[in-house]
Design a protein around this motif. Sequence first.
Motif, PDB file in Angstrom:
ATOM      1  N   ILE A  89       0.829  -1.206   0.000  1.00  0.00           N
ATOM      2  CA  ILE A  89       0.000   0.000   0.000  1.00  0.00           C
ATOM      3  C   ILE A  89       0.865   1.260   0.000  1.00  0.00           C
ATOM      4  CG2 ILE A  89      -1.663   1.345   1.347  1.00  0.00           C
ATOM      5  CD1 ILE A  89      -2.871  -1.272   2.295  1.00  0.00           C
ATOM      6  N   TYR A  90       1.923   1.241   0.816  1.00  0.00           N
ATOM      7  CA  TYR A  90       2.796   2.414   0.886  1.00  0.00           C
ATOM      8  C   TYR A  90       3.493   2.664  -0.446  1.00  0.00           C
ATOM      9  CZ  TYR A  90       6.916   5.210   1.854  1.00  0.00           C
ATOM     10  OH  TYR A  90       7.900   6.164   1.790  1.00  0.00           O
ATOM     11  N   MET A  91       4.029   1.609  -1.067  1.00  0.00           N
ATOM     12  CA  MET A  91       4.714   1.770  -2.343  1.00  0.00           C
ATOM     13  C   MET A  91       3.764   2.281  -3.410  1.00  0.00           C
ATOM     14  SD  MET A  91       7.868   1.169  -1.840  1.00  0.00           S
ATOM     15  CE  MET A  91       8.388   1.117  -3.557  1.00  0.00           C
ATOM     16  N   SER A  96       2.209   6.631  -6.804  1.00  0.00           N
ATOM     17  CA  SER A  96       1.068   7.287  -7.447  1.00  0.00           C
ATOM     18  C   SER A  96       0.951   8.766  -7.091  1.00  0.00           C
ATOM     19  CB  SER A  96      -0.237   6.570  -7.064  1.00  0.00           C
ATOM     20  OG  SER A  96      -0.210   5.215  -7.477  1.00  0.00           O
ATOM     21  N   PHE A  97       1.337   9.126  -5.856  1.00  0.00           N
ATOM     22  CA  PHE A  97       1.105  10.496  -5.404  1.00  0.00           C
ATOM     23  C   PHE A  97       2.376  11.191  -4.911  1.00  0.00           C
ATOM     24  CE2 PHE A  97      -2.878   8.141  -4.761  1.00  0.00           C
ATOM     25  CZ  PHE A  97      -3.754   8.926  -5.497  1.00  0.00           C
ATOM     26  N   LEU A  98       3.048  10.609  -3.906  1.00  0.00           N
ATOM     27  CA  LEU A  98       4.169  11.300  -3.279  1.00  0.00           C
ATOM     28  C   LEU A  98       5.315  11.571  -4.247  1.00  0.00           C
ATOM     29  CD1 LEU A  98       4.365   9.465   0.181  1.00  0.00           C
ATOM     30  CD2 LEU A  98       3.298  11.660  -0.361  1.00  0.00           C
ATOM     31  N   SER A  99       5.632  10.597  -5.093  1.00  0.00           N
ATOM     32  CA  SER A  99       6.762  10.762  -6.008  1.00  0.00           C
ATOM     33  C   SER A  99       6.534  11.868  -7.025  1.00  0.00           C
ATOM     34  CB  SER A  99       7.041   9.443  -6.742  1.00  0.00           C
ATOM     35  OG  SER A  99       5.914   9.041  -7.498  1.00  0.00           O
ATOM     36  N   ILE A 107      14.081  15.457  -0.995  1.00  0.00           N
ATOM     37  CA  ILE A 107      13.892  15.644   0.446  1.00  0.00           C
ATOM     38  C   ILE A 107      13.959  14.306   1.170  1.00  0.00           C
ATOM     39  CG2 ILE A 107      12.236  16.357   2.213  1.00  0.00           C
ATOM     40  CD1 ILE A 107      11.266  18.485   0.247  1.00  0.00           C
ATOM     41  N   LYS A 108      13.354  13.282   0.594  1.00  0.00           N
ATOM     42  CA  LYS A 108      13.368  11.964   1.222  1.00  0.00           C
ATOM     43  C   LYS A 108      14.790  11.429   1.337  1.00  0.00           C
ATOM     44  CE  LYS A 108      11.833   7.194   0.567  1.00  0.00           C
ATOM     45  NZ  LYS A 108      11.101   6.240  -0.315  1.00  0.00           N
ATOM     46  N   GLU A 109      15.561  11.517   0.247  1.00  0.00           N
ATOM     47  CA  GLU A 109      16.928  11.022   0.275  1.00  0.00           C
ATOM     48  C   GLU A 109      17.784  11.825   1.248  1.00  0.00           C
ATOM     49  OE1 GLU A 109      18.187   8.438  -1.216  1.00  0.00           O
ATOM     50  OE2 GLU A 109      16.395   7.857  -2.314  1.00  0.00           O
ATOM     51  N   THR A 110      17.581  13.154   1.250  1.00  0.00           N
ATOM     52  CA  THR A 110      18.368  14.006   2.140  1.00  0.00           C
ATOM     53  C   THR A 110      18.095  13.678   3.599  1.00  0.00           C
ATOM     54  OG1 THR A 110      18.331  15.795   0.502  1.00  0.00           O
ATOM     55  CG2 THR A 110      18.891  16.383   2.774  1.00  0.00           C
ATOM     56  N   VAL A 111      16.819  13.553   3.942  1.00  0.00           N
ATOM     57  CA  VAL A 111      16.451  13.227   5.325  1.00  0.00           C
ATOM     58  C   VAL A 111      17.011  11.867   5.715  1.00  0.00           C
ATOM     59  CG1 VAL A 111      14.519  12.695   6.864  1.00  0.00           C
ATOM     60  CG2 VAL A 111      14.388  14.662   5.339  1.00  0.00           C
TER      61      VAL A 111
END
Length: 205
Positions: A89-91, A96-99, A107-111
């Motif tokens: 579900i998360y993937m 579908s939306f977050l990417s 931001i995700k990679e940096t965090v």
Amino acid sequence: MLNRTKKFFKTTILGGVIVILPAIILSLAFKWLFGVVGNAIEPLTNLAERQLPLNEYNKYIAPVIVISVIMLGCFLLGLFVRTKLGQMIYMGFENSFLSKAPGYRMIKETVNHLLGKKTSPFSSVALVQIYENDTLVTAFITDEHDNGKVTVFVPTGPNPTSGFIYHLDRKFVHPVDISVENAMRSVISCGAGSEKLIKGIRDDA
């Protein structure tokens, strides 16, 4: 000289923005979530304030309950995401939306790198001569070969998740005694704070 100064200030400021941007976004997201949860459980917090005889400490009851509920929700969500169904579900939601959100990947990679949550594929840090002259470039060693070649990844600043792969002779690769995390912070800040990187060249390099 003026152009170099302008470029220096521009890249330094941009690097600083990239470093603090994830923290700002996380704080804004937490503030929003705190308000949503606080409004949702307001009857519960009001009841707790009336029932618990804490006198002057009553004003802390509601924030403590809200933070506890948020932490419990995060814990339960984390448990769910660890399951196969949760991961699926998360993937799906991420793809579908977050990417599609601007800057989400960066931001995700940096965090992940700053918090140390992501296992780095790099074995060590090096300064490399990709042009075989005196120019040194920050790189991460990804593989070493029996024929004397070394494979390195040269990231681009301020986004270290993109870059170039080079296969160099070992004599052009100078290992540096600095952690991958510290070198990554230097890349994110567009070279600011590179003193340890320059001074960390090994004597046997």
